[in-house]
Design a protein around this motif. Structure first.
Motif, PDB file in Angstrom:
ATOM      1  N   LEU A  37     -15.516  -9.412  35.942  1.00  0.00           N
ATOM      2  CA  LEU A  37     -16.220  -8.831  37.077  1.00  0.00           C
ATOM      3  C   LEU A  37     -17.680  -8.504  36.800  1.00  0.00           C
ATOM      4  O   LEU A  37     -18.438  -8.265  37.737  1.00  0.00           O
ATOM      5  N   LEU A  38     -18.078  -8.485  35.542  1.00  0.00           N
ATOM      6  CA  LEU A  38     -19.494  -8.266  35.243  1.00  0.00           C
ATOM      7  C   LEU A  38     -20.313  -9.550  35.365  1.00  0.00           C
ATOM      8  O   LEU A  38     -21.534  -9.515  35.319  1.00  0.00           O
ATOM      9  N   HIS A  39     -19.612 -10.654  35.545  1.00  0.00           N
ATOM     10  CA  HIS A  39     -20.298 -11.938  35.664  1.00  0.00           C
ATOM     11  C   HIS A  39     -19.962 -12.654  36.968  1.00  0.00           C
ATOM     12  O   HIS A  39     -20.673 -13.576  37.364  1.00  0.00           O
ATOM     13  N   ALA A  40     -18.889 -12.239  37.628  1.00  0.00           N
ATOM     14  CA  ALA A  40     -18.470 -12.900  38.862  1.00  0.00           C
ATOM     15  C   ALA A  40     -17.644 -11.928  39.685  1.00  0.00           C
ATOM     16  O   ALA A  40     -16.787 -11.220  39.145  1.00  0.00           O
ATOM     17  N   SER A  41     -17.860 -11.880  40.972  1.00  0.00           N
ATOM     18  CA  SER A  41     -17.076 -11.001  41.839  1.00  0.00           C
ATOM     19  C   SER A  41     -15.723 -11.627  42.136  1.00  0.00           C
ATOM     20  O   SER A  41     -15.466 -12.804  41.837  1.00  0.00           O
ATOM     21  N   LEU A  42     -14.853 -10.862  42.754  1.00  0.00           N
ATOM     22  CA  LEU A  42     -13.548 -11.386  43.160  1.00  0.00           C
ATOM     23  C   LEU A  42     -13.696 -12.592  44.081  1.00  0.00           C
ATOM     24  O   LEU A  42     -12.828 -13.474  44.106  1.00  0.00           O
ATOM     25  N   GLU A  43     -14.776 -12.623  44.833  1.00  0.00           N
ATOM     26  CA  GLU A  43     -14.959 -13.696  45.805  1.00  0.00           C
ATOM     27  C   GLU A  43     -15.164 -15.059  45.148  1.00  0.00           C
ATOM     28  O   GLU A  43     -15.110 -16.086  45.836  1.00  0.00           O
ATOM     29  N   THR A  44     -15.391 -15.080  43.837  1.00  0.00           N
ATOM     30  CA  THR A  44     -15.568 -16.362  43.155  1.00  0.00           C
ATOM     31  C   THR A  44     -14.236 -17.011  42.803  1.00  0.00           C
ATOM     32  O   THR A  44     -14.214 -18.145  42.318  1.00  0.00           O
ATOM     33  N   VAL A  45     -13.139 -16.291  43.004  1.00  0.00           N
ATOM     34  CA  VAL A  45     -11.802 -16.843  42.781  1.00  0.00           C
ATOM     35  C   VAL A  45     -10.973 -16.582  44.040  1.00  0.00           C
ATOM     36  O   VAL A  45     -11.297 -15.720  44.845  1.00  0.00           O
ATOM     37  N   GLU A  46      -9.891 -17.308  44.185  1.00  0.00           N
ATOM     38  CA  GLU A  46      -8.986 -17.088  45.318  1.00  0.00           C
ATOM     39  C   GLU A  46      -8.052 -15.927  44.975  1.00  0.00           C
ATOM     40  O   GLU A  46      -6.846 -16.085  44.831  1.00  0.00           O
ATOM     41  N   TRP A  47      -8.644 -14.734  44.903  1.00  0.00           N
ATOM     42  CA  TRP A  47      -7.930 -13.601  44.329  1.00  0.00           C
ATOM     43  C   TRP A  47      -6.722 -13.166  45.146  1.00  0.00           C
ATOM     44  O   TRP A  47      -5.731 -12.687  44.591  1.00  0.00           O
ATOM     45  N   GLN A  48      -6.741 -13.353  46.426  1.00  0.00           N
ATOM     46  CA  GLN A  48      -5.627 -12.897  47.246  1.00  0.00           C
ATOM     47  C   GLN A  48      -4.397 -13.797  47.160  1.00  0.00           C
ATOM     48  O   GLN A  48      -3.346 -13.459  47.698  1.00  0.00           O
ATOM     49  N   ARG A  49      -4.533 -14.931  46.469  1.00  0.00           N
ATOM     50  CA  ARG A  49      -3.362 -15.803  46.294  1.00  0.00           C
ATOM     51  C   ARG A  49      -2.494 -15.362  45.116  1.00  0.00           C
ATOM     52  O   ARG A  49      -1.357 -15.819  44.978  1.00  0.00           O
ATOM     53  N   TYR A  50      -3.031 -14.476  44.266  1.00  0.00           N
ATOM     54  CA  TYR A  50      -2.263 -14.030  43.102  1.00  0.00           C
ATOM     55  C   TYR A  50      -1.229 -12.982  43.508  1.00  0.00           C
ATOM     56  O   TYR A  50      -1.482 -12.146  44.386  1.00  0.00           O
ATOM     57  N   ASP A  51      -0.085 -13.043  42.865  1.00  0.00           N
ATOM     58  CA  ASP A  51       0.926 -12.022  43.143  1.00  0.00           C
ATOM     59  C   ASP A  51       0.992 -10.968  42.050  1.00  0.00           C
ATOM     60  O   ASP A  51       1.789 -10.028  42.134  1.00  0.00           O
ATOM     61  N   GLY A  52       0.136 -11.074  41.046  1.00  0.00           N
ATOM     62  CA  GLY A  52       0.059 -10.056  40.006  1.00  0.00           C
ATOM     63  C   GLY A  52      -1.341  -9.924  39.445  1.00  0.00           C
ATOM     64  O   GLY A  52      -2.080 -10.918  39.345  1.00  0.00           O
ATOM     65  N   PHE A  53      -1.717  -8.692  39.086  1.00  0.00           N
ATOM     66  CA  PHE A  53      -3.015  -8.421  38.481  1.00  0.00           C
ATOM     67  C   PHE A  53      -2.812  -7.487  37.291  1.00  0.00           C
ATOM     68  O   PHE A  53      -2.064  -6.513  37.389  1.00  0.00           O
ATOM     69  N   VAL A  54      -3.489  -7.770  36.192  1.00  0.00           N
ATOM     70  CA  VAL A  54      -3.558  -6.833  35.076  1.00  0.00           C
ATOM     71  C   VAL A  54      -5.036  -6.539  34.834  1.00  0.00           C
ATOM     72  O   VAL A  54      -5.848  -7.460  34.684  1.00  0.00           O
ATOM     73  N   VAL A  55      -5.392  -5.276  34.867  1.00  0.00           N
ATOM     74  CA  VAL A  55      -6.785  -4.847  34.763  1.00  0.00           C
ATOM     75  C   VAL A  55      -7.011  -4.225  33.395  1.00  0.00           C
ATOM     76  O   VAL A  55      -6.345  -3.244  33.028  1.00  0.00           O
ATOM     77  N   GLY A  56      -7.923  -4.771  32.636  1.00  0.00           N
ATOM     78  CA  GLY A  56      -8.194  -4.277  31.298  1.00  0.00           C
ATOM     79  C   GLY A  56      -9.083  -3.047  31.290  1.00  0.00           C
ATOM     80  O   GLY A  56      -9.462  -2.511  32.333  1.00  0.00           O
ATOM     81  N   GLY A  57      -9.411  -2.587  30.095  1.00  0.00           N
ATOM     82  CA  GLY A  57     -10.236  -1.394  29.934  1.00  0.00           C
ATOM     83  C   GLY A  57     -11.720  -1.705  30.001  1.00  0.00           C
ATOM     84  O   GLY A  57     -12.137  -2.836  30.264  1.00  0.00           O
ATOM     85  N   SER A  58     -12.532  -0.665  29.731  1.00  0.00           N
ATOM     86  CA  SER A  58     -13.981  -0.815  29.790  1.00  0.00           C
ATOM     87  C   SER A  58     -14.638   0.398  29.151  1.00  0.00           C
ATOM     88  O   SER A  58     -14.073   1.500  29.181  1.00  0.00           O
ATOM     89  N   PRO A  59     -15.842   0.243  28.600  1.00  0.00           N
ATOM     90  CA  PRO A  59     -16.591   1.409  28.144  1.00  0.00           C
ATOM     91  C   PRO A  59     -17.205   2.197  29.302  1.00  0.00           C
ATOM     92  O   PRO A  59     -17.746   3.279  29.094  1.00  0.00           O
ATOM     93  N   PHE A  60     -17.127   1.689  30.533  1.00  0.00           N
ATOM     94  CA  PHE A  60     -17.586   2.447  31.696  1.00  0.00           C
ATOM     95  C   PHE A  60     -16.703   3.685  31.890  1.00  0.00           C
ATOM     96  O   PHE A  60     -15.543   3.715  31.471  1.00  0.00           O
TER      97      PHE A  60
END
Length: 238
Positions: A37-60
């Motif tokens: 996501l720091l290099h491409a928004s969700l709109e750059t992939v067909e994100w709504q077609r996925y049935d699962g998401f795993v979100v990693g960590g961040s120093p933010f």
């Protein structure tokens, strides 16, 4: 076959690549799609077609007073994934930084009052957690890696607490049936976490003067996050 997207919020490429590999391994998937996501928004992939998401960590941190446009964009996209999961359109697992984003989205408070330095923490599974398909098979407790500066002050509105400990009362919760959030890092093996320490040596997650001792503690630890992640694909909605 169900499809899962790894969502990266790490600026550090080496840590991001390693985290991606860790999630793929523990999910038991031959391939794991990825968006940084720091290099491409969700709109750059067909994100709504996925049935699962795993979100990693961040120093933010969600509590950062000053945020870059990039961080604000990351948080916006993470909220979109959370909203999809809460609506039952996908199953999502948010980890570490992500639990702060979801907590704030639900109207909860994110605080600096419950930090945990790099460690293998022992968590207690709650009564609700014992009935949960992801956490229940872990038994009454589990050991996982933690390293964070902020955390939820309490379980946010609409969420069910699944795991806790004295140092950080909100270690994991579920919203509805398809949105999970953990303060800990389920994807990290001892070697994974030791490698991540090298990347974040000066980031305030441990005393750099105690690097060798902390690394030895991490490498000697026994953690059960991989077992938990191995159950995630069975929960996917489609």
């Amino acid at each position: 076959m169900s499809s899962v997207l790894y969502v990266c919020a790490r600026p550090e490429r080496s840590a991001a690549d390693a985290e991606h590999r860790s999630f793929r391994r523990d999910l038991g998937l031959a391939t794991l799609d990825r968006v940084d996501l720091l290099h491409a928004s969700l709109e750059t992939v067909e994100w709504q077609r996925y049935d699962g998401f795993v979100v990693g960590g961040s120093p933010f941190n969600v509590t950062d007073v000053v945020k870059s446009e990039a961080q604000l964009a990351v948080e916006h996209d993470l909220e979109r994934i959370a909203a999809l999961a809460m609506a039952g359109g996908a199953t999502a697992l948010f980890t570490c930084y992500g639990i702060g984003v979801v907590t704030r989205m639900l109207g909860g408070e994110v605080t600096m009052a419950h930090p945990e330095r790099v460690q293998a923490a022992r968590l207690r599974v709650t009564a609700e957690g014992a009935r949960d398909p992801l956490f229940g098979p872990s038994g009454p407790s589990l050991s996982v890696f933690t390293a964070h500066k902020e955390a939820a002050a309490e379980t946010p509105p609409g969420a069910v607490l699944l795991a806790t400990n004295d140092a950080c009362p909100v270690q994991a919760y579920r919203v509805g049936e398809h949105l999970y959030a953990t303060q800990f890092h389920p994807e990290a093996s001892p070697q994974d976490f030791a490698d991540r320490m090298a990347v974040y040596r000066a980031s305030g997650y441990f005393d750099p003067e105690q690097y060798v001792a902390t690394e030895s503690m991490v490498l000697a630890a026994s953690v059960q996050g991989a077992d938990l992640l191995g159950r995630f694909p069975a929960l996917l909605t489609r």
